[in-house]
Design a protein around this motif. Structure first.
Motif, PDB file in Angstrom:
ATOM      1  N   ALA A 173       0.841  -1.202   0.000  1.00 51.63           N
ATOM      2  CA  ALA A 173       0.000   0.000   0.000  1.00 51.63           C
ATOM      3  C   ALA A 173       0.873   1.248   0.000  1.00 51.63           C
ATOM      4  O   ALA A 173       0.587   2.226  -0.699  1.00 51.63           O
ATOM      5  CB  ALA A 173      -0.926  -0.016   1.208  1.00 51.63           C
ATOM      6  N   LEU A 174       1.927   1.211   0.762  1.00 54.20           N
ATOM      7  CA  LEU A 174       2.859   2.339   0.789  1.00 54.20           C
ATOM      8  C   LEU A 174       3.501   2.538  -0.573  1.00 54.20           C
ATOM      9  O   LEU A 174       3.620   3.658  -1.070  1.00 54.20           O
ATOM     10  CB  LEU A 174       3.952   2.105   1.837  1.00 54.20           C
ATOM     11  N   MET A 175       3.917   1.453  -1.171  1.00 60.20           N
ATOM     12  CA  MET A 175       4.571   1.548  -2.476  1.00 60.20           C
ATOM     13  C   MET A 175       3.622   2.149  -3.501  1.00 60.20           C
ATOM     14  O   MET A 175       4.011   2.952  -4.349  1.00 60.20           O
ATOM     15  CB  MET A 175       5.026   0.155  -2.928  1.00 60.20           C
ATOM     16  N   LYS A 176       2.380   1.748  -3.399  1.00 58.34           N
ATOM     17  CA  LYS A 176       1.415   2.218  -4.394  1.00 58.34           C
ATOM     18  C   LYS A 176       1.071   3.684  -4.212  1.00 58.34           C
ATOM     19  O   LYS A 176       0.477   4.299  -5.094  1.00 58.34           O
ATOM     20  CB  LYS A 176       0.147   1.378  -4.315  1.00 58.34           C
ATOM     21  N   ALA A 177       1.433   4.237  -3.069  1.00 59.73           N
ATOM     22  CA  ALA A 177       1.163   5.653  -2.842  1.00 59.73           C
ATOM     23  C   ALA A 177       1.989   6.509  -3.785  1.00 59.73           C
ATOM     24  O   ALA A 177       1.678   7.674  -4.002  1.00 59.73           O
ATOM     25  CB  ALA A 177       1.457   6.009  -1.388  1.00 59.73           C
ATOM     26  N   ASP A 178       3.044   5.928  -4.321  1.00 57.75           N
ATOM     27  CA  ASP A 178       3.878   6.668  -5.268  1.00 57.75           C
ATOM     28  C   ASP A 178       3.191   6.651  -6.636  1.00 57.75           C
ATOM     29  O   ASP A 178       2.983   5.584  -7.217  1.00 57.75           O
ATOM     30  CB  ASP A 178       5.244   5.976  -5.343  1.00 57.75           C
ATOM     31  N   PRO A 179       2.846   7.831  -7.134  1.00 57.42           N
ATOM     32  CA  PRO A 179       2.107   7.882  -8.399  1.00 57.42           C
ATOM     33  C   PRO A 179       2.910   7.357  -9.594  1.00 57.42           C
ATOM     34  O   PRO A 179       2.331   6.926 -10.592  1.00 57.42           O
ATOM     35  CB  PRO A 179       1.794   9.371  -8.582  1.00 57.42           C
ATOM     36  N   ASP A 180       4.235   7.339  -9.450  1.00 57.56           N
ATOM     37  CA  ASP A 180       5.047   6.857 -10.570  1.00 57.56           C
ATOM     38  C   ASP A 180       5.156   5.345 -10.621  1.00 57.56           C
ATOM     39  O   ASP A 180       5.654   4.788 -11.590  1.00 57.56           O
ATOM     40  CB  ASP A 180       6.471   7.431 -10.487  1.00 57.56           C
ATOM     41  N   VAL A 181       4.725   4.702  -9.574  1.00 53.38           N
ATOM     42  CA  VAL A 181       4.824   3.247  -9.536  1.00 53.38           C
ATOM     43  C   VAL A 181       3.572   2.642 -10.134  1.00 53.38           C
ATOM     44  O   VAL A 181       2.464   2.899  -9.658  1.00 53.38           O
ATOM     45  CB  VAL A 181       5.000   2.749  -8.083  1.00 53.38           C
ATOM     46  N   SER A 182       3.744   1.862 -11.197  1.00 55.64           N
ATOM     47  CA  SER A 182       2.568   1.199 -11.769  1.00 55.64           C
ATOM     48  C   SER A 182       2.416  -0.204 -11.192  1.00 55.64           C
ATOM     49  O   SER A 182       1.405  -0.541 -10.609  1.00 55.64           O
ATOM     50  CB  SER A 182       2.631   1.133 -13.297  1.00 55.64           C
ATOM     51  N   LEU A 183       3.445  -1.007 -11.387  1.00 54.40           N
ATOM     52  CA  LEU A 183       3.352  -2.382 -10.919  1.00 54.40           C
ATOM     53  C   LEU A 183       4.596  -2.742 -10.133  1.00 54.40           C
ATOM     54  O   LEU A 183       5.680  -2.230 -10.380  1.00 54.40           O
ATOM     55  CB  LEU A 183       3.229  -3.337 -12.105  1.00 54.40           C
ATOM     56  N   ALA A 184       4.402  -3.651  -9.209  1.00 53.17           N
ATOM     57  CA  ALA A 184       5.543  -4.132  -8.448  1.00 53.17           C
ATOM     58  C   ALA A 184       5.434  -5.638  -8.298  1.00 53.17           C
ATOM     59  O   ALA A 184       4.368  -6.153  -7.936  1.00 53.17           O
ATOM     60  CB  ALA A 184       5.589  -3.461  -7.071  1.00 53.17           C
ATOM     61  N   SER A 185       6.524  -6.314  -8.576  1.00 56.13           N
ATOM     62  CA  SER A 185       6.481  -7.763  -8.427  1.00 56.13           C
ATOM     63  C   SER A 185       6.373  -8.117  -6.952  1.00 56.13           C
ATOM     64  O   SER A 185       6.766  -7.350  -6.065  1.00 56.13           O
ATOM     65  CB  SER A 185       7.734  -8.405  -9.020  1.00 56.13           C
ATOM     66  N   GLN A 186       5.848  -9.289  -6.737  1.00 55.79           N
ATOM     67  CA  GLN A 186       5.680  -9.740  -5.362  1.00 55.79           C
ATOM     68  C   GLN A 186       7.022  -9.787  -4.635  1.00 55.79           C
ATOM     69  O   GLN A 186       7.134  -9.451  -3.453  1.00 55.79           O
ATOM     70  CB  GLN A 186       5.060 -11.132  -5.383  1.00 55.79           C
ATOM     71  N   GLU A 187       8.022 -10.192  -5.372  1.00 57.36           N
ATOM     72  CA  GLU A 187       9.350 -10.278  -4.767  1.00 57.36           C
ATOM     73  C   GLU A 187       9.848  -8.914  -4.333  1.00 57.36           C
ATOM     74  O   GLU A 187      10.487  -8.777  -3.289  1.00 57.36           O
ATOM     75  CB  GLU A 187      10.346 -10.882  -5.755  1.00 57.36           C
ATOM     76  N   SER A 188       9.565  -7.921  -5.148  1.00 55.16           N
ATOM     77  CA  SER A 188      10.067  -6.600  -4.793  1.00 55.16           C
ATOM     78  C   SER A 188       9.389  -6.114  -3.513  1.00 55.16           C
ATOM     79  O   SER A 188      10.020  -5.474  -2.666  1.00 55.16           O
ATOM     80  CB  SER A 188       9.860  -5.609  -5.934  1.00 55.16           C
ATOM     81  N   VAL A 189       8.122  -6.430  -3.368  1.00 56.54           N
ATOM     82  CA  VAL A 189       7.420  -6.030  -2.145  1.00 56.54           C
ATOM     83  C   VAL A 189       8.066  -6.731  -0.947  1.00 56.54           C
ATOM     84  O   VAL A 189       8.313  -6.120   0.093  1.00 56.54           O
ATOM     85  CB  VAL A 189       5.919  -6.382  -2.219  1.00 56.54           C
ATOM     86  N   PHE A 190       8.336  -8.002  -1.132  1.00 57.45           N
ATOM     87  CA  PHE A 190       8.963  -8.756  -0.058  1.00 57.45           C
ATOM     88  C   PHE A 190      10.319  -8.166   0.296  1.00 57.45           C
ATOM     89  O   PHE A 190      10.645  -7.985   1.474  1.00 57.45           O
ATOM     90  CB  PHE A 190       9.118 -10.221  -0.476  1.00 57.45           C
ATOM     91  N   ILE A 191      11.122  -7.870  -0.700  1.00 54.94           N
ATOM     92  CA  ILE A 191      12.464  -7.363  -0.431  1.00 54.94           C
ATOM     93  C   ILE A 191      12.421  -6.008   0.257  1.00 54.94           C
ATOM     94  O   ILE A 191      13.215  -5.724   1.155  1.00 54.94           O
ATOM     95  CB  ILE A 191      13.283  -7.273  -1.736  1.00 54.94           C
ATOM     96  N   ILE A 192      11.489  -5.201  -0.124  1.00 49.47           N
ATOM     97  CA  ILE A 192      11.376  -3.913   0.556  1.00 49.47           C
ATOM     98  C   ILE A 192      10.944  -4.121   2.009  1.00 49.47           C
ATOM     99  O   ILE A 192      11.427  -3.439   2.925  1.00 49.47           O
ATOM    100  CB  ILE A 192      10.439  -2.956  -0.196  1.00 49.47           C
ATOM    101  N   ALA A 193      10.055  -5.054   2.219  1.00 45.57           N
ATOM    102  CA  ALA A 193       9.647  -5.357   3.595  1.00 45.57           C
ATOM    103  C   ALA A 193      10.854  -5.771   4.412  1.00 45.57           C
ATOM    104  O   ALA A 193      11.084  -5.294   5.533  1.00 45.57           O
ATOM    105  CB  ALA A 193       8.599  -6.469   3.607  1.00 45.57           C
ATOM    106  N   LYS A 194      11.623  -6.660   3.847  1.00 41.11           N
ATOM    107  CA  LYS A 194      12.813  -7.168   4.527  1.00 41.11           C
ATOM    108  C   LYS A 194      13.802  -6.037   4.797  1.00 41.11           C
ATOM    109  O   LYS A 194      14.374  -5.926   5.876  1.00 41.11           O
ATOM    110  CB  LYS A 194      13.459  -8.193   3.609  1.00 41.11           C
TER     111      LYS A 194
END
Lengths: 129, 146
Positions: A60-81
């Motif tokens: 949800a935080l990542m999607k707050a960025d208007p320039d971000v269209s899609l994010a792979s599941q892995e990228s979400v995980f890595i950012i969490a980590k």
């Protein structure tokens, strides 16, 4: 002989928007056993036990960025980590200042000191309430 | 109620636990410090995302991937995170693959059972999952970022 065909590389989930509503959530998730309060069933991003922070919130935080269209599941995980590592790091760095002040309680000012002193935390300057 | 991105907080309980596990026993954390760390963490996510997205855009990709995040960490001078992140990613990918195979297997079995039910209802349901060969990272993710 049960070998299923090799699954397509994980990055094939590229075009699913962040893979939020993975159909395989039909699988009962191994208990993440953390403080996550979200429902286990349904569309919530599956909490993988390797990450403590809920991926749905990170996403949800990542999607707050208007320039971000899609994010792979892995990228979400890595950012969490990475965020978890960040929290550990800033807590430890702030502790140094508490100890200098001969205190056993970490206080807000210790955070401020760490942010000011440490290059990696420069992006935080002026951002915290 | 318009929310600023920074208002999307990460769960307090989890943040607190991460902090506590990072610090030695006997150390306390004031509420204000905890709140500030939590806020800093949210900002970290935003900053890392933005940074990673730049790499994706440079590569003319619409989807942010793990490699972009790794590049972002380097750019943000968090190289110390790279090694543990790579390890975590490997473990995560293995886990995801296992789940995918498991649910595909289940889907196959379900289909079989449905078909068989049409033929005869007396068949034992072979619900058990055959031992899946743990193909060690057969569809290995490209290491975009080594």
């Amino acid at each position: 002989m049960a070998a299923t065909a090799p699954v397509a590389p994980a990055e094939s989930e590229l075009d699913r928007s962040g893979a939020e509503d993975e159909p395989r959530s039909a699988e009962p998730e191994e208990d993440a056993g953390n403080g996550q309060t979200g429902p286990t069933a349904g569309a919530q991003q599956q909490q993988h036990r390797l990450a403590k922070l809920p991926l749905s919130r990170i996403k949800a935080l990542m999607k707050a960025d208007p320039d971000v269209s899609l994010a792979s599941q892995e990228s979400v995980f890595i950012i969490a980590k990475a965020t978890e590592l960040f929290v550990e790091m800033i807590a430890k760095d702030a502790l140094v200042y508490a100890q200098q002040g001969k205190r056993k309680t970490l206080q807000r000012k210790d955070l401020d000191n760490a942010i000011e002193a440490i290059d990696e935390f420069a992006f935080l300057e002026g951002t915290l309430d | 109620m318009a929310e600023r991105p920074e208002d999307l907080n990460l769960p307090n309980a989890v943040i607190t636990r991460i902090i506590k596990e990072a610090l030695p026993d006997g150390v306390n954390v004031s509420k204000e410090a905890r709140k500030a760390i939590s806020q800093a963490a949210s900002i970290f996510v935003l900053y890392a995302t933005s940074c990673a997205n730049n790499f994706a855009m440079k590569a003319k990709r619409k989807t942010l991937n793990a490699g972009d995040v790794m590049s972002a960490m380097e750019e943000m001078e968090f190289e110390r995170f790279l090694q543990p992140l790579r390890q975590a990613l490997e473990a995560y990918k293995k886990g995801q693959k296992g789940k995918k195979e498991a649910s595909e297997q289940k889907r196959k079995e379900k289909k079989n059972i449905t078909d068989e039910n049409d033929k005869s209802r007396d068949e034992e349901e072979d619900e058990h999952m055959d031992d899946e060969q743990e193909g060690e990272n057969e569809g290995e993710e490209e290491d975009a970022w080594s």
